[in-house]
Design a protein around this motif. Structure first.
Motif, mmCIF file in Angstrom:
data_model
loop_
_atom_site.group_PDB
_atom_site.id
_atom_site.type_symbol
_atom_site.label_atom_id
_atom_site.label_comp_id
_atom_site.label_asym_id
_atom_site.label_seq_id
_atom_site.Cartn_x
_atom_site.Cartn_y
_atom_site.Cartn_z
ATOM 1 N N LEU A 1 13.529 7.219 -7.186
ATOM 2 C CA LEU A 1 12.620 6.349 -6.433
ATOM 3 C C LEU A 1 11.187 6.842 -6.452
ATOM 4 N N PRO B 1 7.048 9.235 -2.571
ATOM 5 C CA PRO B 1 7.183 7.836 -2.131
ATOM 6 C C PRO B 1 8.647 7.401 -2.010
ATOM 7 N N GLY B 2 9.489 7.984 -2.843
ATOM 8 C CA GLY B 2 10.908 7.661 -2.758
ATOM 9 C C GLY B 2 11.526 8.128 -1.454
ATOM 10 N N GLN C 1 10.495 5.730 1.170
ATOM 11 C CA GLN C 1 11.304 4.515 1.062
ATOM 12 C C GLN C 1 12.705 4.737 1.628
ATOM 13 N N ARG D 1 12.524 4.233 5.287
ATOM 14 C CA ARG D 1 12.412 2.808 5.609
ATOM 15 C C ARG D 1 13.775 2.111 5.465
ATOM 16 N N ASN D 2 14.476 2.448 4.391
ATOM 17 C CA ASN D 2 15.794 1.859 4.181
ATOM 18 C C ASN D 2 16.747 2.229 5.312
ATOM 19 N N THR E 1 21.701 3.496 1.742
ATOM 20 C CA THR E 1 20.732 4.138 0.852
ATOM 21 C C THR E 1 21.381 4.569 -0.456
ATOM 22 N N GLN F 1 21.667 1.596 -2.660
ATOM 23 C CA GLN F 1 20.363 1.183 -3.197
ATOM 24 C C GLN F 1 19.922 2.092 -4.337
#
Length: 437
Positions: free
Chosen positions: A40, A44-45, A48, A51-52, A298, A301
């Motif tokens: 990811l 930044p991954g 994320q 957030r997930n 997660t 994803q």
């Protein structure tokens, strides 16, 4: 990175963390951190990933889980569950292998009130199984029914595991809860017939208690009418609302919790102490389940974003298996995994792959989901690491684990027969869900 290398990396990380003895949620979280960093985009991954995580539990569909857990904890800690089982024992006093029959009937009743397999087996293993052991029952009748009936809680509403499977897979939670009723009842009836047949064929496996059999008809019926029939209103509140179509799963769970709370007050069993204990245990169990859902979402994803899911699906599609062969393969994988890991881990590992495959092949998702629940239930009983086997061994430390394995074997065979019936006669699982539709 090629898709199969990604898959091997993620599954290998999971296996490593399980081998270290980490809890399920933390094992998946560790794999997710590595996967998010690699696939990811580094830092930044990881953002994320957070957030997930918040998005995966910010769902109204998960609300039934703590409500169903609270319902069972209230009945367990106030002692109403024990009173119900004692009343069932007095009613079934004339049956062969009476205590084993009580374990099946009482355990099924408690499964319909609690939704917790572990709580069911722990309670039965710590009470009725110990009494059967003292009276000279065979190990099969002493330990087998308590473990097997504990697994019925996975099927019969309220089942937190069914809610979890529905929320993770996108299958209708209402239809999963309703669809588990008939297979659960069939399973309980098969267990009961096996226990009675064993006692008739081998009378020495279940010595009779002449003293208890002298109870009058009134002494047998009154406790049942007082301690069991009113509590059945809790089950009716949950199932009736779903079948009638005026309650969502969340509303039905709320009705069940409210009914359980009213029952504890009506029976004058609710105290400040056991209320606090019920709420604390509910919080512990619910939070652990939500952590697991976060990790599972997660993980799915990451597999999807990295291309591992699509690569695996392409491989399956190229093999061109029929839907029936696909279902058999899925159930076979679950049964094998059940010998090694717990049921929540099985769901988290398999659902990201199975549901897209089922959708592509046109397999009815509710039918598949209910068969998966039965296969997962079988995993609770299969050696060497079936969790109900461990719970029973903990409740009876003097009993060798091998003996507990042998006691579970006939009930594993019965559950396999029920699973085959569900596969060959889909109406067994789909009749009640079609009423909702």
């Amino acid at each position: 990175m090629i898709w199969w290398q990604t898959l091997c990396l993620m599954v290998g990380l999971l296996a490593f963390h399980f081998a270290l003895g980490l809890p399920v949620a933390f094992a998946f979280l560790g794999a997710n951190l590595v996967g998010a960093w690699i696939f990811l985009g580094g830092e930044p991954g990881l953002v994320q990933l957070v957030r997930n995580a918040s998005g995966s539990v910010n769902s109204f569909a998960l609300a039934p889980i703590p409500l169903f857990v609270l319902m069972g904890e209230l009945l367990f800690h106030t002692g109403l569950a024990y009173r119900a089982i004692d009343a069932v024992e007095k009613l079934l006093v004339r049956l062969p292998a009476r205590l084993a029959c009580v374990t099946v009937v009482g355990g099924t009743t408690f499964a319909a009130l609690s939704g917790s397999s572990i709580a069911n087996t722990a309670m039965l293993g710590g009470t009725l199984s110990q009494e059967m052991l003292r009276r000279g029952y065979s190990p099969t009748l002493t330990f087998g029914p308590a473990m097997a009936v504990g697994g019925i809680a996975v099927l019969i509403p309220p089942s937190a595991l069914a809610v979890m499977l529905g929320s993770l897979s996108g299958i209708s939670i209402s239809q999963l809860l309703i669809g588990g009723i008939l297979p659960g009842i069939l399973m309980a009836a098969a267990f009961l017939l096996f226990v009675i047949a064993t006692a008739v064929v081998s009378p020495g496996s279940a010595p009779r208690n002449e003293h208890v059999e002298t109870l009058t008809l009134k002494q047998r019926i009154v406790p049942f009418l007082r301690d069991v029939v009113p509590l059945s209103g809790i089950f009716l509140a949950v199932i009736g609302g779903l079948l009638a179509g005026f309650a969502t799963p969340t509303e039905a769970a709320a009705l069940g919790s409210a009914a359980a709370f009213i029952a504890t007050i009506a029976y004058r069993q609710l105290t400040f102490g056991n209320l606090v204990k019920s709420l604390m245990e509910t919080a512990k169990v619910s939070i652990s389940i939500l952590f697991i859902i976060v990790a599972s979402t997660t993980f799915s994803q990451i597999l999807s974003f990295s291309g591992a899911t699509m690569g695996f699906l392409t491989l399956i599609r190229d093999v061109e298996m029929s839907p029936m062969v696909l279902i058999l393969a899925m159930l076979g994988i679950i049964l094998v995994l059940g010998c090694l890991i717990d049921q929540v881990s099985i769901m988290m590992i398999t659902l990201p792959f199975f549901m897209p495959i089922a959708q592509t092949a046109g397999i009815e998702p509710v039918w598949l989901g209910l068969m998966m629940l039965v296969a997962i239930e079988l995993g609770l009983l299969t050696p060497p690491f079936g969790i109900l086997l461990m719970v029973m061994q903990g409740a009876s430390r003097a009993t060798p684990l091998v003996q507990i394995y042998k006691a579970a074997l006939p009930f594993i065979i019965i559950e396999l027969v029920i699973l085959a019936l569900m596969l060959l006669v889909p109406e067994v699982t789909m009749y009640l869900p079609t009423l909702i539709r």
